[in-house]
Design a protein around this motif. Structure first.
Motif: not given
Ligand SMILES: Nc1ncnc2c1ncn2[C@@H]1O[C@H](COP(=O)(O)OP(=O)(O)OP(=O)(O)O)[C@@H](O)[C@H]1O
Ligand SMILES: Nc1ncnc2c1ncn2[C@@H]1O[C@H](COP(=O)(O)OP(=O)(O)OP(=O)(O)O)[C@@H](O)[C@H]1O
Ligand SMILES: [Mg+2]
Ligand SMILES: [Mg+2]
Lengths: 356, 580, 322, 356
Positions: D111-114, D119-124
């Motif tokens: 879906e793009g960068r944002k 998702r990265i933030d969520k997983v971290l």
């Protein structure tokens, strides 16, 4: 006697240890317990002498081992170390790993080849790797690697044994066995041992004294039973053996939980710090679950974990989440069940044991 | 597990215990730097000093003069293009070959490795000669192109791209040598982790493998860069007809240009060249900035990529074609020349004889003694560099602070300067290190030895440093808690782990010293003639046939040595390491 | 070595009884230098001569560097051309010694001040590949003619001292001058590094014509290369491989004896045997080479050449686009 | 459905796996349990496709994934893996480790960068590393590294998640949390999970089905409770939750222990294999200790381990060594004490639960 004196350690701008004070008596077995990233490994590396403190000193019987100015290098200390990452030498076989300290350590074997080989065999047998003596690290499984690291550290019977999660990759059975071996070694050699672990059961089982760390600070230093039964901080209470911190009001020896103000709980040996902050720490096994009825505390089971000899429930009670352990023979509940909760009356437990 | 250490700044902080030792011994640091300064930089400064004096007074005159000349800037521009292009070519070829050899299942890898080294050991005058013949009007390329439709002409080697091509081909073995061991030491699991993250083999190469091989690539690239920068033979041979000047040839022109200001102008240009060299070094540091240490692995030479039989054959065929053209072709040209009596006689059986060999090895006494001199010199240079270079690399690795970085820069300069200039510097320095005191080093074989060590030490430093970058500090820590310090730690733990990397450096130093020409041609003295000097002498006297005979024997000797070495390596692998 | 006397060697056989060590810097081919030294030592067994041999340019740079370094090690110097010696002479680096043997030499090859004297004659002529060329050229200007366009090669004055000397001489001839070089450029001549490269290029047939020092061509021809040497009719520039003694020599006596030997009849015969045209009158040139009297010599003032050398090179560079 | 079909794996001459058969249903959560060096990691590597089997095949819904001839490479499978040794990329930050599979995995974020950053933030955040996103692996503690490895594997929500001791370096608290997150992930994505662990508690708590391995062979495959209560082999009985194998004679449903032939024990749900070999498996908590009296079984305490909520005794009984767990509130004994041992009568336990 090793004295850690107000030692701080910074990695760049990040402070991993904040003014730690610690004493390690001769022949003492100390377990260092704490959550991931709290600074356990850092403390160990400072004790080994791989790096110097950013502040403070480490001294031994009044000679300074490490200060910001000077660090006595590890090879000049009589130590052994199990590295958390094993640090095996890829070019050496298992037997060579054990032979190495036996040849170069201050406590090296001086009696000749045969004696040396006998010692190697003995140590390998002890960690159960006698059949793999000629393997290289790349040919070992994770647990086998860890045992090589352990064997290498204990082989020369060092005066100070630093172990960084030495059993984390082993199964329960083997772990028990290794624990016993380490304890035996401890008894026989009277070495001081600093044993880092994230496993509170292990720490409780093995140590003379437990150091609980959190976020680079020491929370409490105490013998296992004191630690378990009389935790001094919320952190220690929850970390060392799950504990539910029930909020309420202390009136002298009596506690009235907020959630169930009709009830009064008696003091079974709660530390003063909790009393001032209006908390009653309850171990998971001190609660009892029953089918919900209208009166008393009520909660909703949000999670059930089967553990063989017990069932671990996570229960939402008002705002709080409690952990409750029940025997497998008790009534079973499932996720979503509404349950009633009461405190078991076990006046004997904490009180008597502390006075033991 | 990935190991504890970032390479630069952070390590320093973490290893502050060691810098603490050093703080106390800050004096040593200063003394060390002074020694390095005296050996590596002072000779050069003596040359540079000439660029500031005129008739005993300090002046910027030479700088204003040289910098004002358009010729200077054109030369600098040429240099940047040539050196940039050839370094990129060397990098591409070097990385490609080292990756193929380390990763892909191919048969005959050991033989391949030998051939990869050839362009590097064949004297560059032979390489240029062979290539120009290859592409000449009567050469095979033209003949082949004439079969093809269209008006295809063989590319002109006497051009910028010709110089770039030949420099690139001569120096890609450097990149190969530094990189191949690094590739072999990359833990497989890091690639497996990439694969489970969905990266294709190709992406894994770009995103994981290549960055992890950076220490080797950066070192190899730097050395190739410096070699391209100081190379004189190829740009002189190919550039002169095409009127292309680069700094190394331009400096030579100045040096031999007589005139009162010859050296001064050469010195100014050398400063420019030195600056370019420093730029390269700094760029390389920048590249390495993000590089981090892997888990320490045993070098793993079992292939990681298996091709289908057909594809494997194809790749092998392509590789061999390339190697035959770049390695065997010059070798054969050289061999052929050495068998004929004179240039230009047709290569027919009746014209062939071993007469040249007979002359070189039976009649003339010089070549044999030169060979023995060079072998000894190369051996001692190698040993000394091995020790000093590895020690330096260790310091550089352990204490990456200003002092070791400066030391490394100092050591880079002697290698970056064109040989002639460097030799002049050695004369300035060692004739009378202190005015009025001649320690009788100059004029003996010792000056060659000192010159070689000074010039080639950086090769070993880079080789060993690259190897150190592959060692997780916990390896050493574990040794120390086991009671091993000092020599034991080195012998039992560090050296075995460093072995392949250190060996690459040592091999380079040895080969470079063995075939060294430009420095020796100014510094040798009666009784200390070297292989390079003898070959150069033959060349200048117009006896190219002799020089090719000698070179052929030399190269074949190196090949044989290499083959033996590999055989030993194979035995070692089998017997000692019980490798499957 | 003894330094007390600078005059006694005039008497008797050159250098009889001299001893000590001698540093001989030369650009002669190794074998030739060694032959010379061996012959000298046969007569003066007590002298220990150590040779440093390299290209003229390297030898000169080495001496200059030694000079900068504070102490020239060479005693006797023998390199390609007189201009080099003029430059050292200008810096007062040479000893004034007029060898008695110079009396038998054409005086134009001897420095009037006695700092150096020529030792042989090396003419620069034309070399032709006989496989490709049937009609031999006769004149320098043949190199500027249409048929030789892109076919000729010459050594670069920027690298080779001998070539620089030739440049100086030829541009000072009325018949040739700078126009000649401009014409060469227009005719697409290839500049290469040195005489050796010219030989390779012509002998292998890569180019058909080349400017080259005569003895190389003659020797290649003798060895069987398909080449022919031509002395152009305008005349040829000649370098003389002069010899001189460095002013701060530590063994003046032996140095003088050595110079005397080189110029002596015996020394000159040796040069002829080694394949060079001797400079001393009355000794035959080797096979394939002309003697001094057989060639026309293009000449120029060495001092003047020295003064203009740098400018000459720059001008050359301009013409050839560098 | 993944089918492991008679798969063997040899390292040189050493056979690490002997003809393994295993089925992994879609969305199934399988725990692989076994002692150090039994072949767990090897099995996982085969499942991932890093190497091919020496014999046998692995197939998925009837297409062969791996045979001796051909192996479908891991990047073409929709998998995630947590490596026992973490396998972090030293040149990438924590955030980059998570970003990688999100950019390249078959399930990558499109879906793009944002969205990607979110998702990265969520997983971290999920693994508790949000504060350390810009750190390199070399700047992390052991447990933090392991969490990066975990985050990387789960980020793209793979169809098959292979986890090799993913929680071994974490403290109990964090481990519980991570376990819950993994279970949540499992519920939400319906991924199949193969979870290797040496910790039987973990295996019992987390899995739908447990595979117990030993020395390259599968000993038993069963749901947790069945495994615990009805172990089929001695190995499983002792390995999964400590078990004392009491020797004696079976007479129908009655068991007479050799050591105490006056007594008769009733069958509380013992597998037939034990009956034929004359063994009664007793869990440590099924025994009871009391002060020694003349009759009944007697033993000598050889080892005591404090575990907070219980005390673990090692008792020498005749030739055998038994492990007995007692509540902290029960009478305490010390090493060397002579004790009496009896079987608690808890007829409910095993029987009812098996029929659950
Ligand atoms: N490359 C190899 N060469 C030889 N033997 C190997 C190799 N890799 C693993 N082994 C052996 O294979 C067996 C299984 O290894 P594996 O790594 O699968 O064990 P594991 O069950 O994961 O153990 P752990 O819990 O200790 O990680 C071990 O005995 C190990 O020694
Ligand atoms: N080189 C480093 N640079 C920056 N921070 C670091 C570095 N090494 C460790 N840290 C940080 O210091 C803290 C303490 O690390 P340490 O390794 O001592 O933790 P630990 O208690 O051993 O944890 P674990 O149980 O996870 O191994 C961690 O938060 C870690 O991120
Ligand atoms: Mg740690
Ligand atoms: Mg494993």
């Amino acid at each position: 006697m090793i004295k850690v004196n107000h030692v701080s350690k910074k990695y760049g701008s990040f402070t991993a240890l904040h003014a730690i004070d610690l004493e390690i008596g001769d022949g003492e077995f100390i377990a260092v317990l704490g959550p991931s990233g709290c600074g356990k490994t850092t403390l160990l590396k400072l004790l080994a002498g791989f790096m110097g403190p950013t502040d403070g000193t480490i001294s031994m019987d009044d000679t300074v081992l490490a200060s910001t100015k000077h660090v006595l290098p590890p090879e000049k200390r009589n130590i052994g170390m199990v590295f958390q990452s094993f640090a095996l030498w890829p070019h050496m076989t298992v037997a060579e790993h054990v032979k190495f300290p036996l040849s170069y350590h201050p406590n090296k074997v001086k009696e000749g080849r045969k004696e040396l080989q006998a010692r190697i065999d003995k140590v390998l047998k002890l960690v159960g790797l006698d059949a793999l003596a000629e393997r290289y690290p790349s040919e070992l499984s994770g647990g086998q690697k860890q045992r090589v690291a352990l064997a290498r550290a204990i082989a020369p019977l060092p005066n100070l044994l630093l172990m960084d999660e030495p059993l984390s990759a082993l199964d329960v059975e083997l772990r028990m066995e290794m624990r016993k071996e380490i304890q035996k070694l401890h008894r026989e050699t009277k070495a001081s041992i600093v044993f880092v672990t994230h496993d509170q059961g292990e720490a409780l089982a093995i140590a003379d004294k437990i150091v609980v760390m959190n976020q680079g600070r020491i929370e409490q230093i105490a013998p296992p039973e004191v630690l378990y039964t009389r935790p001094e901080t919320e952190f220690v209470a929850t970390f060392v053996g799950k504990c539910n911190l029930v909020k309420g009001q202390w009136r002298g020896d009596q506690f009235v939980p907020t959630i169930d103000s009709d009830n009064v709980w008696h003091d079974l040996g709660v530390a003063d710090s909790f009393k001032t902050s209006g908390i009653y720490p309850v171990r998971p096994e001190q609660f009892q679950l029953m089918a919900a009825d209208s009166k008393g505390m009520q909660g909703v089971v949000s999670f059930v974990q089967y553990q063989g000899h017990e069932i671990q429930y996570t229960v939402e009670v008002g705002e709080a989440t409690w952990t409750i352990h029940e025997s497998v023979v008790a009534t079973r509940f499932e996720t979503g069940d509404v349950v009633g909760i009461s405190l078991k009356n076990a006046p004997k437990q904490t009180g008597t044991i502390v006075s033991n | 597990m990935t190991a504890k250490q970032p390479i630069d700044g952070e390590r320093k902080k973490r290893d502050s215990s060691f810098s603490l030792f050093f703080q106390r011994n800050n004096l040593y640091k200063i003394i060390g730097l002074i020694v390095i300064f005296i050996f590596f930089l002072l000779p050069v400064l003596r040359l540079i000093w000439l660029s500031f004096v005129n008739d005993g007074s300090v002046t910027m005159q030479y700088y204003t003069e040289v910098l004002r000349e358009p010729a200077t800037w054109k030369t600098v521009k040429n240099t940047l293009i040539v050196v940039g292009g050839s370094t990129i070519l060397a990098l591409v070829l070097g990385i490609l070959f080292s990756w193929l050899v380390a990763y892909v299942q191919l048969s005959g890898k050991r033989a391949m490795q030998l051939f990869i080294f050839l362009p590097f050991v064949i004297p560059s005058y032979i390489t240029t000669l062979a290539w120009t013949q290859f592409f000449s009007a009567s050469g095979p390329v033209t003949a082949m192109l004439s079969w093809l439709p269209g008006e295809l002409a063989a590319p002109n080697l006497y051009s910028m791209s010709g110089i770039i091509l030949l420099l690139g081909i001569s120096h890609y073995p450097l990149v190969y040598l530094f990189t191949v061991n690094v590739f072999r030491k990359i833990p497989r699991e890091l690639e497996e982790a990439a694969a489970t993250s969905g990266l294709s083999k190709q992406r894994t190469f770009w995103k994981v493998v290549l960055p992890l091989a950076l220490p080797g690539i950066a070192s190899g690239g730097l050395i190739a860069f410096l070699s391209n920068l100081d190379n004189f033979g190829i740009p002189a041979f190919l550039g002169t007809p095409a009127n292309i000047r680069v700094l190394s040839t331009y400096i030579y022109e100045q040096v031999v240009g007589f005139g009162p200001s010859a050296f001064s102008r050469a010195a100014v240009l050398s400063v420019i060249l030195g600056l370019i060299a420093l730029l390269g070094t700094v760029l390389q540091w920048f590249l390495l900035r993000r590089s981090r240490v892997n888990e320490t692995n045993r070098s793993d030479s079992t292939p990681r990529i298996y091709l289908t039989a057909g594809k494997q054959k194809l790749v092998e065929a392509l590789l061999w074609i390339f190697l035959l053209v770049t390695s065997l072709m010059p070798l054969i040209t050289m061999g052929a020349l050495s068998l004929i009596s004179a240039y230009g006689v047709p290569f027919k059986l009746e014209n062939l004889s071993l007469r040249n060999y007979e002359y070189v090895f039976m009649t003339d006494v010089k070549p044999m003694s030169a060979l023995s001199n060079s072998l000894q010199l190369a051996l001692f240079t190698m040993i000394v560099c091995l020790v000093l270079g590895t020690a330096m690399a260790y310091l550089r690795f352990k204490y990456p602070d200003w002092s070791t970085k400066t030391a490394e820069l100092f050591m880079t300069i002697p290698y970056a300067l064109p040989g002639t200039v460097f030799a002049l510097c050695m004369i300035f320095m060692w004739l009378e290190p202190v005015p009025g005191w001649n320690p009788n080093i100059y004029g003996t074989v010792w000056i060659l030895f000192i010159a070689y060590v000074t010039r080639f030490l950086v090769l070993q430093v880079r080789g060993s440093y690259t190897a150190f970058l592959q060692i997780d500090p916990s390896m050493e820590e574990a040794a120390r808690t086991s009671g091993a310090a000092g020599w034991v730690k080195w012998r039992r733990i560090l050296l075995p782990l460093l072995f392949p990397g250190i060996l690459s450096g040592a091999l380079l130093v040895f080969l470079m010293a063995l075939t060294e020409l430009t420095v020796s041609s100014l510094l040798w003295s009666s009784g200390s003639e070297t292989v390079g000097v003898v070959i150069f002498g033959y060349e200048q006297a117009g006896y190219s046939t002799y020089s090719t005979a000698f070179s052929t024997v030399l190269v074949l000797g190196i090949l044989l040595g290499g083959a033996l070495f590999m055989l030993l390596g194979k035995l070692w692998d089998r017997k000692v390491l019980k490798n499957k | 070595g003894s330094e007390e006397s600078g005059t006694d060697s005039k008497a008797g056989i050159a250098g009889e009884g001299v001893s000590g060590t001698l540093d001989f810097y030369t650009s002669q081919p190794d074998a030739d230098a060694q032959g010379l030294v061996d012959a000298f030592k046969a007569q003066n067994p007590d002298v220990n001569v150590s040779i440093f041999r390299s290209g003229t340019e390297e030898v000169v740079s080495k001496i200059q560097a030694e000079n900068q370094g504070g102490n020239i090690q060479a005693d006797v110097l023998l390199v390609a051309d007189s201009v080099t010696f003029e430059s050292f002479k200008a810096d007062d680096l040479l000893l004034n010694y007029k060898s008695p043997e110079t009396e038998s030499l054409d005086q134009s090859f001897v420095d009037p001040d006695g700092t150096y004297a020529g030792t042989k004659i090396m003419a620069t002529g034309l070399i032709v590949n006989t496989n490709d060329v049937t009609e031999l050229p006769t004149s320098w200007t043949d190199l500027t003619d249409e048929p030789t366009s892109g076919q000729a090669v010459m050594p670069s004055p920027l690298y080779s001292g001998a070539a620089a000397y030739n440049l100086g001489v030829m541009t000072r001839q009325d018949s040739l001058g700078w126009e000649f070089y401009e014409a060469l450029q227009d005719n697409d001549i290839t500049i290469t590094q040195g005489n050796g490269a010219v030989l390779e290029s012509v002998a292998t047939g890569e180019k058909k014509y080349g400017m080259i020092v005569d003895f190389l061509a003659a020797r290649a021809k003798n060895d069987g290369s398909p080449v022919e040497l031509v002395y152009p009719e305008e005349g040829v520039p000649v370098i003389t491989e002069p010899v001189g003694i460095l002013a701060n020599t530590e063994n003046e006596e032996a140095s003088k004896a050595f110079v005397d030997f080189i110029l002596s009849e015996e020394g000159q015969k040796l040069a002829s045997q080694q394949g060079y045209t001797p400079i001393r009158e009355g000794i035959d040139a080797p096979e394939g080479l002309k003697t001094l009297d057989e060639m026309t010599i293009l000449d120029a003032e060495a001092v003047e050449l020295l003064e203009t050398r740098s400018d000459d090179k720059t001008k050359f560079g301009k013409i050839f686009g560098q």
